[in-house]
Design a protein around this motif. Sequence first.
Motif, mmCIF file in Angstrom:
data_model
loop_
_atom_site.group_PDB
_atom_site.id
_atom_site.type_symbol
_atom_site.label_atom_id
_atom_site.label_comp_id
_atom_site.label_asym_id
_atom_site.label_seq_id
_atom_site.Cartn_x
_atom_site.Cartn_y
_atom_site.Cartn_z
ATOM 1 N N ALA A 186 4.946 1.482 -2.171
ATOM 2 C CA ALA A 186 3.993 1.221 -3.250
ATOM 3 C C ALA A 186 4.422 0.075 -4.159
ATOM 4 C CB ALA A 186 3.793 2.487 -4.073
ATOM 5 N N GLY A 187 5.642 -0.365 -4.045
ATOM 6 C CA GLY A 187 6.115 -1.448 -4.895
ATOM 7 C C GLY A 187 6.801 -0.945 -6.148
ATOM 8 N N PRO A 188 7.573 -1.809 -6.789
ATOM 9 C CA PRO A 188 8.315 -1.408 -7.983
ATOM 10 C C PRO A 188 7.385 -1.056 -9.137
ATOM 11 C CG PRO A 188 8.728 -3.732 -7.416
ATOM 12 C CD PRO A 188 7.789 -3.187 -6.400
ATOM 13 N N SER B 74 0.831 -1.198 0.000
ATOM 14 C CA SER B 74 0.000 0.000 0.000
ATOM 15 C C SER B 74 0.870 1.254 0.000
ATOM 16 C CB SER B 74 -0.886 -0.018 1.242
ATOM 17 O OG SER B 74 -1.635 1.149 1.323
ATOM 18 N N PRO B 75 0.601 2.190 -0.900
ATOM 19 C CA PRO B 75 1.418 3.414 -0.921
ATOM 20 C C PRO B 75 1.142 4.267 0.317
ATOM 21 C CG PRO B 75 -0.432 3.630 -2.428
ATOM 22 C CD PRO B 75 -0.471 2.230 -1.896
ATOM 23 N N ARG B 76 2.176 4.970 0.762
ATOM 24 C CA ARG B 76 1.993 5.933 1.858
ATOM 25 C C ARG B 76 2.819 7.177 1.570
ATOM 26 N NH1 ARG B 76 5.408 2.314 4.003
ATOM 27 N NH2 ARG B 76 7.270 3.158 4.991
ATOM 28 N N VAL B 77 2.238 8.321 1.922
ATOM 29 C CA VAL B 77 2.878 9.619 1.699
ATOM 30 C C VAL B 77 3.736 9.949 2.913
ATOM 31 C CG1 VAL B 77 2.480 12.083 1.336
ATOM 32 C CG2 VAL B 77 0.987 10.396 0.237
ATOM 33 N N VAL B 78 5.010 10.263 2.656
ATOM 34 C CA VAL B 78 5.949 10.604 3.731
ATOM 35 C C VAL B 78 6.723 11.864 3.349
ATOM 36 C CG1 VAL B 78 6.216 8.210 4.504
ATOM 37 C CG2 VAL B 78 7.771 9.136 2.780
ATOM 38 N N GLY B 79 7.338 12.482 4.327
ATOM 39 C CA GLY B 79 8.238 13.615 4.072
ATOM 40 C C GLY B 79 7.553 14.852 3.545
ATOM 41 N N LEU B 80 6.315 15.109 3.966
ATOM 42 C CA LEU B 80 5.603 16.297 3.488
ATOM 43 C C LEU B 80 6.325 17.558 3.940
ATOM 44 C CD1 LEU B 80 3.129 17.500 2.078
ATOM 45 C CD2 LEU B 80 1.867 17.224 4.234
ATOM 46 N N LYS B 81 6.565 18.481 2.989
ATOM 47 C CA LYS B 81 7.294 19.728 3.242
ATOM 48 C C LYS B 81 6.603 20.883 2.538
ATOM 49 C CE LYS B 81 11.742 17.363 3.132
ATOM 50 N NZ LYS B 81 13.004 17.268 2.404
ATOM 51 N N ALA B 82 6.867 22.079 2.998
ATOM 52 C CA ALA B 82 6.404 23.298 2.322
ATOM 53 C C ALA B 82 7.631 24.123 1.953
ATOM 54 C CB ALA B 82 5.474 24.105 3.227
ATOM 55 N N GLU B 83 7.773 24.427 0.666
ATOM 56 C CA GLU B 83 8.951 25.166 0.161
ATOM 57 C C GLU B 83 10.253 24.526 0.649
ATOM 58 O OE1 GLU B 83 8.992 27.545 -2.141
ATOM 59 O OE2 GLU B 83 6.812 27.620 -2.253
ATOM 60 N N HIS B 84 10.295 23.200 0.673
ATOM 61 C CA HIS B 84 11.454 22.387 1.079
ATOM 62 C C HIS B 84 11.751 22.446 2.580
ATOM 63 C CE1 HIS B 84 12.301 21.482 -3.078
ATOM 64 N NE2 HIS B 84 12.461 22.759 -3.369
ATOM 65 N N HIS B 85 10.849 23.016 3.378
ATOM 66 C CA HIS B 85 11.056 23.095 4.830
ATOM 67 C C HIS B 85 10.234 22.024 5.534
ATOM 68 C CE1 HIS B 85 13.207 26.938 4.722
ATOM 69 N NE2 HIS B 85 12.359 27.284 3.770
ATOM 70 N N ARG B 86 10.868 21.267 6.432
ATOM 71 C CA ARG B 86 10.154 20.272 7.227
ATOM 72 C C ARG B 86 9.349 20.912 8.352
ATOM 73 N NH1 ARG B 86 15.328 17.124 8.106
ATOM 74 N NH2 ARG B 86 15.898 17.131 5.956
ATOM 75 N N ASP B 87 9.776 22.071 8.800
ATOM 76 C CA ASP B 87 9.098 22.787 9.884
ATOM 77 C C ASP B 87 8.835 24.212 9.399
ATOM 78 O OD1 ASP B 87 8.042 23.326 12.371
ATOM 79 O OD2 ASP B 87 9.982 23.753 13.294
ATOM 80 N N PRO B 88 7.842 24.388 8.522
ATOM 81 C CA PRO B 88 7.639 25.682 7.860
ATOM 82 C C PRO B 88 6.893 26.706 8.727
ATOM 83 C CG PRO B 88 6.047 24.114 7.051
ATOM 84 C CD PRO B 88 6.928 23.375 8.010
ATOM 85 N N ILE B 89 7.554 27.170 9.757
ATOM 86 C CA ILE B 89 6.989 28.197 10.627
ATOM 87 C C ILE B 89 7.662 29.516 10.260
ATOM 88 C CG2 ILE B 89 6.654 28.949 13.010
ATOM 89 C CD1 ILE B 89 5.161 26.328 12.196
ATOM 90 N N GLY B 90 6.874 30.538 9.940
ATOM 91 C CA GLY B 90 7.426 31.820 9.515
ATOM 92 C C GLY B 90 7.837 31.822 8.063
ATOM 93 N N ILE B 91 7.174 31.018 7.243
ATOM 94 C CA ILE B 91 7.505 30.904 5.824
ATOM 95 C C ILE B 91 7.235 32.242 5.124
ATOM 96 C CG2 ILE B 91 5.267 30.067 4.973
ATOM 97 C CD1 ILE B 91 8.195 28.066 4.110
ATOM 98 N N GLY B 92 8.035 32.594 4.167
ATOM 99 C CA GLY B 92 7.981 33.919 3.560
ATOM 100 C C GLY B 92 7.092 34.056 2.347
ATOM 101 N N THR B 93 6.118 33.186 2.188
ATOM 102 C CA THR B 93 5.212 33.290 1.040
ATOM 103 C C THR B 93 3.792 32.953 1.484
ATOM 104 O OG1 THR B 93 4.729 32.486 -1.193
ATOM 105 C CG2 THR B 93 5.759 30.919 0.308
#
Length: 146
Positions: free
Chosen positions: A33-35, A2-21
């Motif tokens: 998810a398999g080959p 089963s596929p799973r979503v990992v490593g979600l980021k905003a503008e390449h930041h893992r902790d996007p607090i105070g992001i400038g956009t």
Amino acid sequence: MSPRVVGLKAEHHRDPIGIGTPSPRLSWRVEGAGPGWIQSSYEVSGGSTAEGPGQVLVPWPGAPLASRERRSVRVRVTGPGGETSGWSEPLDVEAGLLSPDDWTARLVGNENRATAEFLEEKIFLEKQIVERLSGGDVLETDIDLS
């Protein structure tokens, strides 16, 4: 698998607090998810669904953030056979101070003096010297390497 979503980021930041956009782009990876599995679509909580394999810097899903506004987003993906992942872990995204009017400050120091006080400090250096200044600061150095 089963596929799973990992490593979600905003503008390449893992902790996007105070992001400038106000509309930070999102990125994620799919694991388990398999080959040969290819994402055929994704959905971002908050109302955005799109077809295709996009996982890097995809558009922000809703209305732009206001200064200091915080929202939580999650992502799930669907494969070519219709198999859908669960929702990713939530990512809290907070906009920084986006407008010059958001910035306020008062002078720190002796308000009765017209000039800054002179500071002299002797230090002993063994490595490369790097000077970094911002704003209208003035730095005068005298380096005696004897």
